[in-house]
Design a protein around this motif. Sequence first.
Motif, mmCIF file in Angstrom:
data_model
loop_
_atom_site.group_PDB
_atom_site.id
_atom_site.type_symbol
_atom_site.label_atom_id
_atom_site.label_comp_id
_atom_site.label_asym_id
_atom_site.label_seq_id
_atom_site.Cartn_x
_atom_site.Cartn_y
_atom_site.Cartn_z
ATOM 1 N N GLY A 1 -2.284 57.232 -33.305
ATOM 2 C CA GLY A 1 -3.074 56.345 -32.459
ATOM 3 C C GLY A 1 -2.370 56.146 -31.144
ATOM 4 O O GLY A 1 -1.378 56.832 -30.835
ATOM 5 N N ALA A 2 -2.832 55.196 -30.346
ATOM 6 C CA ALA A 2 -2.209 54.935 -29.056
ATOM 7 C C ALA A 2 -0.764 54.490 -29.209
ATOM 8 O O ALA A 2 0.029 54.631 -28.281
ATOM 9 C CB ALA A 2 -3.016 53.877 -28.300
ATOM 10 N N TRP A 3 -0.412 53.961 -30.374
ATOM 11 C CA TRP A 3 0.956 53.480 -30.613
ATOM 12 C C TRP A 3 1.952 54.614 -30.796
ATOM 13 O O TRP A 3 3.160 54.416 -30.644
ATOM 14 C CB TRP A 3 0.986 52.568 -31.840
ATOM 15 N N CYS A 4 1.480 55.822 -31.120
ATOM 16 C CA CYS A 4 2.376 56.968 -31.345
ATOM 17 C C CYS A 4 2.695 57.643 -30.013
ATOM 18 O O CYS A 4 1.786 58.078 -29.308
ATOM 19 C CB CYS A 4 1.723 57.973 -32.284
ATOM 20 N N THR A 5 3.970 57.747 -29.669
ATOM 21 C CA THR A 5 4.357 58.305 -28.365
ATOM 22 C C THR A 5 5.187 59.578 -28.487
ATOM 23 O O THR A 5 5.611 60.128 -27.472
ATOM 24 C CB THR A 5 5.164 57.266 -27.564
ATOM 25 N N GLY A 6 5.440 60.050 -29.702
ATOM 26 C CA GLY A 6 6.219 61.271 -29.877
ATOM 27 C C GLY A 6 5.424 62.502 -29.493
ATOM 28 O O GLY A 6 4.198 62.502 -29.501
ATOM 29 N N ARG A 7 6.125 63.553 -29.143
ATOM 30 C CA ARG A 7 5.456 64.804 -28.797
ATOM 31 C C ARG A 7 4.895 65.468 -30.041
ATOM 32 O O ARG A 7 5.443 65.354 -31.126
ATOM 33 C CB ARG A 7 6.440 65.760 -28.114
ATOM 34 N N ARG A 8 3.795 66.188 -29.858
ATOM 35 C CA ARG A 8 3.172 66.899 -30.979
ATOM 36 C C ARG A 8 3.855 68.252 -31.145
ATOM 37 O O ARG A 8 3.608 69.185 -30.390
ATOM 38 C CB ARG A 8 1.676 67.070 -30.724
ATOM 39 N N ARG A 9 4.768 68.320 -32.091
ATOM 40 C CA ARG A 9 5.468 69.554 -32.433
ATOM 41 C C ARG A 9 5.459 69.699 -33.945
ATOM 42 O O ARG A 9 5.385 68.719 -34.672
ATOM 43 C CB ARG A 9 6.916 69.531 -31.924
ATOM 44 N N ALA B 1 9.865 56.979 -46.928
ATOM 45 C CA ALA B 1 10.268 58.148 -46.139
ATOM 46 C C ALA B 1 9.495 58.262 -44.829
ATOM 47 O O ALA B 1 9.838 59.093 -43.981
ATOM 48 C CB ALA B 1 10.081 59.422 -46.959
ATOM 49 N N VAL B 2 8.472 57.440 -44.641
ATOM 50 C CA VAL B 2 7.691 57.464 -43.397
ATOM 51 C C VAL B 2 8.382 56.538 -42.389
ATOM 52 O O VAL B 2 8.511 55.340 -42.641
ATOM 53 C CB VAL B 2 6.242 57.001 -43.650
ATOM 54 N N PRO B 3 8.837 57.064 -41.244
ATOM 55 C CA PRO B 3 9.630 56.259 -40.311
ATOM 56 C C PRO B 3 8.969 54.957 -39.883
ATOM 57 O O PRO B 3 9.606 53.903 -39.895
ATOM 58 C CB PRO B 3 9.826 57.205 -39.116
ATOM 59 N N SER C 1 15.581 66.467 -33.180
ATOM 60 C CA SER C 1 14.809 65.682 -34.138
ATOM 61 C C SER C 1 15.312 64.255 -34.201
ATOM 62 O O SER C 1 14.542 63.302 -34.254
ATOM 63 C CB SER C 1 14.887 66.340 -35.519
ATOM 64 N N ALA C 2 16.636 64.071 -34.192
ATOM 65 C CA ALA C 2 17.202 62.722 -34.258
ATOM 66 C C ALA C 2 16.857 61.933 -33.015
ATOM 67 O O ALA C 2 16.562 60.729 -33.077
ATOM 68 C CB ALA C 2 18.731 62.811 -34.418
ATOM 69 N N PHE C 3 16.861 62.635 -31.850
ATOM 70 C CA PHE C 3 16.510 61.953 -30.604
ATOM 71 C C PHE C 3 15.064 61.473 -30.629
ATOM 72 O O PHE C 3 14.719 60.460 -30.032
ATOM 73 C CB PHE C 3 16.722 62.917 -29.432
ATOM 74 N N SER C 4 14.216 62.227 -31.369
ATOM 75 C CA SER C 4 12.807 61.888 -31.433
ATOM 76 C C SER C 4 12.466 61.017 -32.631
ATOM 77 O O SER C 4 11.315 60.765 -32.913
ATOM 78 C CB SER C 4 11.970 63.176 -31.512
ATOM 79 N N SER C 5 13.468 60.561 -33.373
ATOM 80 C CA SER C 5 13.206 59.772 -34.572
ATOM 81 C C SER C 5 12.798 58.365 -34.197
ATOM 82 O O SER C 5 12.763 57.978 -33.041
ATOM 83 C CB SER C 5 14.447 59.744 -35.469
ATOM 84 N N SER C 6 12.490 57.569 -35.215
ATOM 85 C CA SER C 6 11.952 56.238 -34.988
ATOM 86 C C SER C 6 12.943 55.336 -34.283
ATOM 87 O O SER C 6 14.144 55.495 -34.396
ATOM 88 C CB SER C 6 11.560 55.615 -36.330
ATOM 89 N N LYS C 7 12.388 54.364 -33.576
ATOM 90 C CA LYS C 7 13.218 53.377 -32.921
ATOM 91 C C LYS C 7 13.901 52.520 -33.969
ATOM 92 O O LYS C 7 13.360 52.272 -35.031
ATOM 93 C CB LYS C 7 12.362 52.496 -32.008
ATOM 94 N N GLN D 1 7.904 58.035 -33.161
ATOM 95 C CA GLN D 1 8.213 57.267 -31.954
ATOM 96 C C GLN D 1 7.013 56.400 -31.640
ATOM 97 O O GLN D 1 5.876 56.807 -31.887
ATOM 98 C CB GLN D 1 8.487 58.188 -30.760
ATOM 99 N N TRP D 2 7.255 55.213 -31.106
ATOM 100 C CA TRP D 2 6.113 54.355 -30.794
ATOM 101 C C TRP D 2 6.377 53.507 -29.572
ATOM 102 O O TRP D 2 7.525 53.204 -29.216
ATOM 103 C CB TRP D 2 5.755 53.467 -31.983
ATOM 104 N N GLY D 3 5.282 53.141 -28.945
ATOM 105 C CA GLY D 3 5.338 52.264 -27.787
ATOM 106 C C GLY D 3 4.729 50.919 -28.133
ATOM 107 O O GLY D 3 5.067 50.312 -29.146
ATOM 108 N N ASP D 4 3.782 50.461 -27.323
ATOM 109 C CA ASP D 4 3.140 49.168 -27.529
ATOM 110 C C ASP D 4 2.083 49.301 -28.624
ATOM 111 O O ASP D 4 1.057 49.948 -28.450
ATOM 112 C CB ASP D 4 2.495 48.692 -26.225
#
Length: 396
Positions: free
Chosen positions: A345-353, A100-102, A28-34, A361-364
């Motif tokens: 949206g397209a900005w969300c790059t985390g896996r759906r779990r 509380a929302v990353p 979970s920590a690895f997948s947390s926000s940048k 997680q986010w990209g561009d």
Amino acid sequence: MGAEKRWFFTLFSAAFISLLFVLLYSISAFSSSKPFPSVVHYGTHHPPAFAYYISGGRGDGNRIFRLLLAVYHPRNYYLLHLSADASDEERVRLVGAINAVPAISSFANVDVVGKPNRLSYMGSSSIAATLRAAAILLRLHSGWSWFVVLSASDYPLLTQDDLSHVFSSVSRDLNFIDHTSDLGWKESQRIQPIVVDPGIYLARRTQIFQATQKRPTPDAFKVFTGSAWVILSRSFLEFCILGWNNLPRTLLMYFNNVILPEEGYFHSVVCNAPEFKNTTVNTDLRYMIWDNPPKMEPHFLNISDYDGMVQSGAAFARQFKRNDPVLEMIDEKILKRGHNRAAPGAWCTGRRRWWIDPCSQWGDVNVVKPGPQAKKFEKTIKNLLDQSNLQRNECQ
């Protein structure tokens, strides 16, 4: 000896469970926000950004938070207003839920009004609060193109990627505002009566009161009326707030004593200002069902209205009861949004779990990816802007 075996087994089980917990926490920590947000780019060569003003009263904190997540995108800006009749405890809970929302804590693009206005139903304190919100968003943020007014009983019918994609091909000077100069019954019942809103000057909650006499309809300017739910351009709001022309202040003084001024103030300013009267698109982009003749508020929407909403090509719908099941349908089928999570949206790059928020997680964040609802909404916008409909959009 049996007791020792049981003791070793208990110790081993506790150690195994602890190790499993640490492993899941690490994932979970690895997948947390940048630690640092993506760089947000603004301008004509990038998707447009929106400034949302979302308001509500006592008991609406959870509804406002849910609506925020439904319309959230890192490129946008948000100002939330729980009116003065809400408790400080409710306001603190809202701020805690937001933090509380990353993504929100990283992009820092959501603000809550700390000293709220006291709003009176049908009075001028509501338009005063809207103008204050616009002034705050103009002062704090320079990148947005449109100002969107929502209440706690509203909900979107498309994703922010859909909205940004379609609005990318629209002139950023346009104002989406339902308007007409055909006042009809409103002239005698809402324009001519003189009312005073004590919410402007009293700390306690109270309703408007009405004078015994009426005043004639103005002839120095033309009065327009329409829907209170508007999407206004930044340039027009700068005209209203910063005011290089006296027109916005003149009309504000008049509408200060009008019933439901939010149904006439912006409409009359935009249609009486020569530099803005040709920037109107005659719609509020809302899906609503009214009685005939219409009452003060539209029907509450429910599951039986879902298909009509989806096919309408509208951007938003109102009004909804608190936690109505149809909101779950919109979350699941249109927004693809999980409980207490932002609409992806397209900005969300985390896996759906189930234990990971894909938007932690986010990209561009400058890339948008439209979905199925974008096609319906794009058709709506094209029809509104078609040459054959230009006359309908004009201030007449």
